[in-house]
Design a protein around this motif. Sequence first.
Motif, short mmCIF file in Angstrom:
data_model
loop_
_atom_site.label_atom_id
_atom_site.label_comp_id
_atom_site.label_asym_id
_atom_site.label_seq_id
_atom_site.Cartn_x
_atom_site.Cartn_y
_atom_site.Cartn_z
N CYS A 29 -2.36 -0.81 5.66
CA CYS A 29 -2.98 -1.10 5.56
C CYS A 29 -4.18 -1.91 6.58
N ARG A 32 -3.43 -5.94 6.21
CA ARG A 32 -1.77 -5.86 6.59
C ARG A 32 -1.96 -6.23 8.02
N CYS A 239 0.16 -2.32 -1.88
CA CYS A 239 1.13 -3.17 -1.80
C CYS A 239 1.84 -3.90 -2.59
N CYS A 242 4.80 -5.22 0.07
CA CYS A 242 3.97 -5.78 0.90
C CYS A 242 4.41 -7.50 1.16
N TRP A 245 0.76 -10.19 -0.94
CA TRP A 245 -0.14 -9.65 -1.10
C TRP A 245 -0.68 -10.67 -2.10
N CYS A 248 -3.81 -11.71 -1.01
CA CYS A 248 -4.88 -10.51 -0.98
C CYS A 248 -5.43 -10.29 -2.70
S1 SF4 Z 1 -1.05 -7.04 -0.22
FE1 SF4 Z 1 -2.69 -7.13 0.72
S2 SF4 Z 1 -2.07 -6.47 3.52
FE2 SF4 Z 1 -0.51 -6.15 1.87
S3 SF4 Z 1 -0.88 -3.89 1.53
FE3 SF4 Z 1 -1.79 -4.97 0.13
S4 SF4 Z 1 -4.23 -5.11 0.69
FE4 SF4 Z 1 -3.02 -4.82 2.45
#
Ligand code: SF4
Length: 280
Positions: A29, A32, A239, A242, A245, A248
Amino acid sequence: MMREAFAGLAAVQAPFVFTQSNLQDFDRCPRRFYLRWIARIEWPQTALSRDHEMDLLHRSRFHRLVQQWLLNISVSHIIESEPADSPLRLWWQAFLDHPPSLPAGPRFPEVELAAPMGEHVLLARMDLLAVEPRRRLTIFDWKTGLFYPQLDQLRESWQTVVYRYLAVEAGAPYFGEPAVPADAVEMIYWFSEYPATPLILPYSAEEHASAKERLRERIAHIASLPADGFTPCEDERTCVLCPYWGYCGRSKSEEVLAGADITAGQADEWDWSDIPEFEY
Ligand code: SF4
């Protein structure tokens, strides 16, 4: 006004330190990559990531155990103080039952190798560099993830590409000659869940030339992007694990969660995160 002045400017400032961890983050990503490695937003905790963070802590401790063992420092008191069902105990027993075949010669655990990439830097911290002087450099990596990767997947991973590339470009002081031939380098992955079947990846001059081009292209691309060029990933299953999140606007909807096994990581990709290589 100020915002407009910066629009279109590259977000990466030279010299930027590229690693297998951040190159892999970019593949997963771009957003990220931006949040973690450019904006330097602290790795946030979330309820869903807590188990995952604990898992990373166990993995990190296992790497420290192996490092101590390689330095001839006793680790038995650490293992004995672990709960009976601790993953650390299981992984250590697997390591003792099926130790990797270490060549005779100097061993350098947690060694860092770096080389310039244009105006930037490529850096790696290897779990172990085993040296047979003027003959062979063997890179060992301990993996505690659940998945056993395909050999092709492993060969193409940023970790393999970056580590073998740097062994050639920056390994000469360890090798004992002015230059390291690519075919003197190999990389061995040892898996705590599959300790009897490590995967061995030899190297060649052709692979080295290809790695150099792939790294040059990817780094040039990332270094050319403005801040708004680091777009969120398309597949929202990425996500799920992640911690960013909340930044985003990605929700942990039932639909998305149903497509991912949170405890095991994402089934379609071997858990390359293992332990973060660098967090600075
Ligand atoms: S939460 Fe945001 S930074 Fe994380 S993988 Fe998803 S889009 Fe990418």
